[in-house]
Scaffold this motif. Sequence first.
Motif, short mmCIF file in Angstrom:
data_model
loop_
_atom_site.label_atom_id
_atom_site.label_comp_id
_atom_site.label_asym_id
_atom_site.label_seq_id
_atom_site.Cartn_x
_atom_site.Cartn_y
_atom_site.Cartn_z
N GLY A 1 30.71 44.94 47.07
CA GLY A 1 31.37 43.74 47.58
C GLY A 1 32.84 43.90 47.89
N GLY A 2 33.40 45.04 47.59
CA GLY A 2 34.81 45.25 47.91
C GLY A 2 35.02 45.41 49.40
N GLY A 3 36.29 45.41 49.80
CA GLY A 3 36.59 45.58 51.22
C GLY A 3 38.00 45.15 51.54
N LEU A 4 38.23 44.97 52.82
CA LEU A 4 39.54 44.57 53.34
C LEU A 4 39.51 43.08 53.65
CD1 LEU A 4 42.36 45.26 54.52
CD2 LEU A 4 41.19 45.75 56.69
N VAL A 5 40.51 42.36 53.18
CA VAL A 5 40.56 40.92 53.40
C VAL A 5 42.01 40.52 53.62
CG1 VAL A 5 40.73 40.41 50.93
CG2 VAL A 5 39.79 38.68 52.48
N GLN A 6 42.21 39.48 54.40
CA GLN A 6 43.56 38.99 54.64
C GLN A 6 44.03 38.12 53.47
OE1 GLN A 6 43.45 36.91 58.40
NE2 GLN A 6 43.79 38.79 59.55
N PRO A 7 45.34 38.02 53.30
CA PRO A 7 45.85 37.12 52.25
C PRO A 7 45.31 35.71 52.43
CG PRO A 7 47.62 38.46 53.14
CD PRO A 7 46.42 38.72 54.01
N ARG B 1 33.54 38.40 47.09
CA ARG B 1 32.69 38.28 45.91
C ARG B 1 32.21 39.67 45.53
NH1 ARG B 1 26.58 36.00 45.20
NH2 ARG B 1 26.79 35.02 43.15
N LEU B 2 32.59 40.09 44.35
CA LEU B 2 32.15 41.37 43.82
C LEU B 2 30.90 41.17 42.97
CD1 LEU B 2 35.52 42.96 42.65
CD2 LEU B 2 34.49 42.97 44.93
N ARG C 1 42.09 31.25 40.38
CA ARG C 1 41.70 31.83 41.66
C ARG C 1 40.40 32.61 41.58
NH1 ARG C 1 44.75 35.67 43.87
NH2 ARG C 1 45.61 36.45 41.89
N PHE C 2 40.15 33.25 40.45
CA PHE C 2 38.96 34.08 40.27
C PHE C 2 37.99 33.39 39.31
CE2 PHE C 2 40.97 38.55 41.11
CZ PHE C 2 41.50 38.08 42.29
N THR C 3 36.71 33.64 39.53
CA THR C 3 35.67 33.12 38.64
C THR C 3 34.66 34.21 38.35
OG1 THR C 3 35.90 30.91 39.61
CG2 THR C 3 33.91 31.35 38.32
N ILE C 4 34.43 34.45 37.08
CA ILE C 4 33.42 35.41 36.67
C ILE C 4 32.16 34.67 36.26
CG2 ILE C 4 34.21 35.46 34.25
CD1 ILE C 4 33.51 38.48 34.22
N VAL D 1 26.63 40.87 37.06
CA VAL D 1 27.83 40.06 36.83
C VAL D 1 28.58 39.98 38.15
CG1 VAL D 1 29.20 42.05 36.04
CG2 VAL D 1 29.85 39.73 35.35
N TYR D 2 29.21 38.83 38.37
CA TYR D 2 29.89 38.57 39.63
C TYR D 2 31.36 38.25 39.38
CZ TYR D 2 25.03 37.79 41.01
OH TYR D 2 23.68 37.92 41.22
N LEU D 3 32.16 38.50 40.40
CA LEU D 3 33.55 38.07 40.38
C LEU D 3 33.84 37.44 41.74
CD1 LEU D 3 36.15 38.03 38.67
CD2 LEU D 3 36.86 40.07 39.95
N GLU D 4 33.99 36.12 41.71
CA GLU D 4 34.36 35.39 42.91
C GLU D 4 35.88 35.34 42.97
OE1 GLU D 4 31.92 33.96 44.93
OE2 GLU D 4 33.48 33.50 46.40
N MET D 5 36.44 35.87 44.06
CA MET D 5 37.89 35.96 44.19
C MET D 5 38.33 35.12 45.39
SD MET D 5 38.46 40.00 43.40
CE MET D 5 37.68 40.55 44.92
N ASN D 6 39.14 34.14 45.12
CA ASN D 6 39.65 33.25 46.16
C ASN D 6 41.16 33.32 46.25
OD1 ASN D 6 37.03 32.11 46.80
ND2 ASN D 6 37.18 30.95 44.90
N ASN D 7 41.68 32.88 47.39
CA ASN D 7 43.14 32.87 47.60
C ASN D 7 43.75 34.23 47.23
OD1 ASN D 7 45.68 31.91 48.23
ND2 ASN D 7 45.99 30.94 46.23
N LEU D 8 43.18 35.26 47.79
CA LEU D 8 43.61 36.61 47.45
C LEU D 8 45.03 36.88 47.92
CD1 LEU D 8 40.26 38.37 48.11
CD2 LEU D 8 41.57 38.61 46.01
N LYS D 9 45.75 37.65 47.12
CA LYS D 9 47.14 37.98 47.39
C LYS D 9 47.30 39.49 47.54
CE LYS D 9 48.58 34.11 44.44
NZ LYS D 9 49.42 33.70 43.29
#
Length: 114
Positions: free
Chosen positions: A8-14, A19-20, A66-69, A78-86
Amino acid sequence: QVQLVESGGGLVQPGGSLRLSCAGSGIIFSIYVMGWYRQTPGKQRELVARITQGGSASYGDSVKGRFTISRDNRKNTVYLEMNNLKFEDTAVYYCNAASRAGYWGQGTQVTVSS
């Protein structure tokens, strides 16, 4: 043989989201405390989030709000939802399973860049 495989990793804009996922095999997944850690070159691996066998979650200060496991023991995942990435979230993210023994995945790169 124990395996933890992140995806689930990758390149994302700020400001974007990712979601990992981490799929476990070779272990009784439900008895492990599962965690996500991250590491950048020259720095120590730091805790991002962890979730207990019962589903109680805790987070590093820099990702709170910002993140939810979450975990799905039926899927051994197991998941990691990552929002509003910096920009500063850029790192290799590792999955960890902790009980009497500890196991690590191989890591997945998350790059936040415009």
